[in-house]
Scaffold this active site. Sequence first.
Site, PDB file in Angstrom:
ATOM      1  N   HIS A  69      55.941 -11.747   6.569  1.00 22.18           N
ATOM      2  CA  HIS A  69      55.267 -11.809   7.881  1.00 22.18           C
ATOM      3  C   HIS A  69      56.099 -12.639   8.865  1.00 22.18           C
ATOM      4  O   HIS A  69      56.713 -13.634   8.483  1.00 22.18           O
ATOM      5  CB  HIS A  69      53.865 -12.409   7.739  1.00 22.18           C
ATOM      6  CG  HIS A  69      53.051 -12.210   8.979  1.00 22.18           C
ATOM      7  ND1 HIS A  69      53.164 -13.039  10.059  1.00 22.18           N
ATOM      8  CD2 HIS A  69      52.159 -11.255   9.315  1.00 22.18           C
ATOM      9  CE1 HIS A  69      52.360 -12.598  11.020  1.00 22.18           C
ATOM     10  NE2 HIS A  69      51.735 -11.521  10.597  1.00 22.18           N
ATOM     11  N   GLU A  87      55.628  -4.865  12.618  1.00 24.80           N
ATOM     12  CA  GLU A  87      54.927  -5.757  13.542  1.00 24.80           C
ATOM     13  C   GLU A  87      55.947  -6.394  14.486  1.00 24.80           C
ATOM     14  O   GLU A  87      56.568  -7.414  14.136  1.00 24.80           O
ATOM     15  CB  GLU A  87      54.217  -6.868  12.766  1.00 24.80           C
ATOM     16  CG  GLU A  87      53.192  -6.383  11.777  1.00 24.80           C
ATOM     17  CD  GLU A  87      52.150  -7.444  11.477  1.00 24.80           C
ATOM     18  OE1 GLU A  87      50.994  -7.229  11.792  1.00 24.80           O
ATOM     19  OE2 GLU A  87      52.523  -8.515  10.954  1.00 24.80           O
TER      20      GLU A  87
HETATM   21  P1  13P Z   1      47.377  -9.778  16.080  1.00 25.04           P
HETATM   22  O1  13P Z   1      46.505  -8.613  15.692  1.00 25.04           O
HETATM   23  O2  13P Z   1      46.605 -11.015  16.379  1.00 25.04           O
HETATM   24  O3  13P Z   1      48.353  -9.410  17.149  1.00 25.04           O
HETATM   25  O4  13P Z   1      48.252 -10.157  14.788  1.00 25.04           O
HETATM   26  C1  13P Z   1      48.953  -9.170  14.123  1.00 25.04           C
HETATM   27  C2  13P Z   1      49.441  -9.710  12.842  1.00 25.04           C
HETATM   28  O5  13P Z   1      50.266 -10.616  12.814  1.00 25.04           O
HETATM   29  C3  13P Z   1      48.891  -9.147  11.594  1.00 25.04           C
HETATM   30  O6  13P Z   1      49.624  -9.557  10.490  1.00 25.04           O
END
Ligand code: 13P
Length: 234
Positions: free
Chosen positions: A89, A158
Amino acid sequence: MIIAANFKTNHTRSSTKEFVLDVNEYLEANTNNEVYIFPSTTALDKFDTVTNLNLGVQNAYHVEQGSYTGEIGSIQLEEFAIKTILLGHSERRHILKESQEEITKKFNFYKDLGYKIIYCIGEPLEVKNISYEETMSYIWGQLDGIDISYENLILAYEPVWAIGTGISATSDDIKAIHLGIKEKIDKPLLYGGSVKVKNVRDICLIDGVDGVLIGTASWIKEDFIQILENTKDI
Ligand code: 13P
């Protein structure tokens, strides 16, 4: 669709329990979605859930047990029948300075134990601003050392600039990156970054998107259940 909730550093043990039980109750009647919840490790428990609701951890160390102050090993996870882990992450990479080498060690350790691994990748804004090619090359670097043929691998794209900002990537951006990744890697691919009740359906309908990994909007139980409702037929 695969719908995953990353609680990050939110919810207590008791609020997590209430959340899991209510989501489970909803799922008993309502959806084909494959659902994951990643609570804080202090909130782990033996939850009796439907088969399409899985509890996982946001992080763990690449050992069974030993002298690693502050870390959690696989023995502690076994106690709660945890078989799913989130790795790579961006908050662990950028805030906690976890290196690609360290992430790879965790990947290999939990792969050998047969864990389902949701593995996160995604570029910071300065890289996105250079070019698509630079972004893809950054993403390949985040997969360095990772066995992309692992049968229990799910990827999550992400983009760092979309996480927690309220500004999701555009449909065109998501499609371009997802199809670029899928050209080389044949694995389920989630999108994460400001996914909300309002945009989740549109995002899930984009070519190359197999589900979503949600932070902020997943912490509110009613919103998360609404997200499941909005995507149950996709
Ligand atoms: P948000 O949905 O708060 O943008 O975060 C995404 C995230 O980091 C999920 O792992």
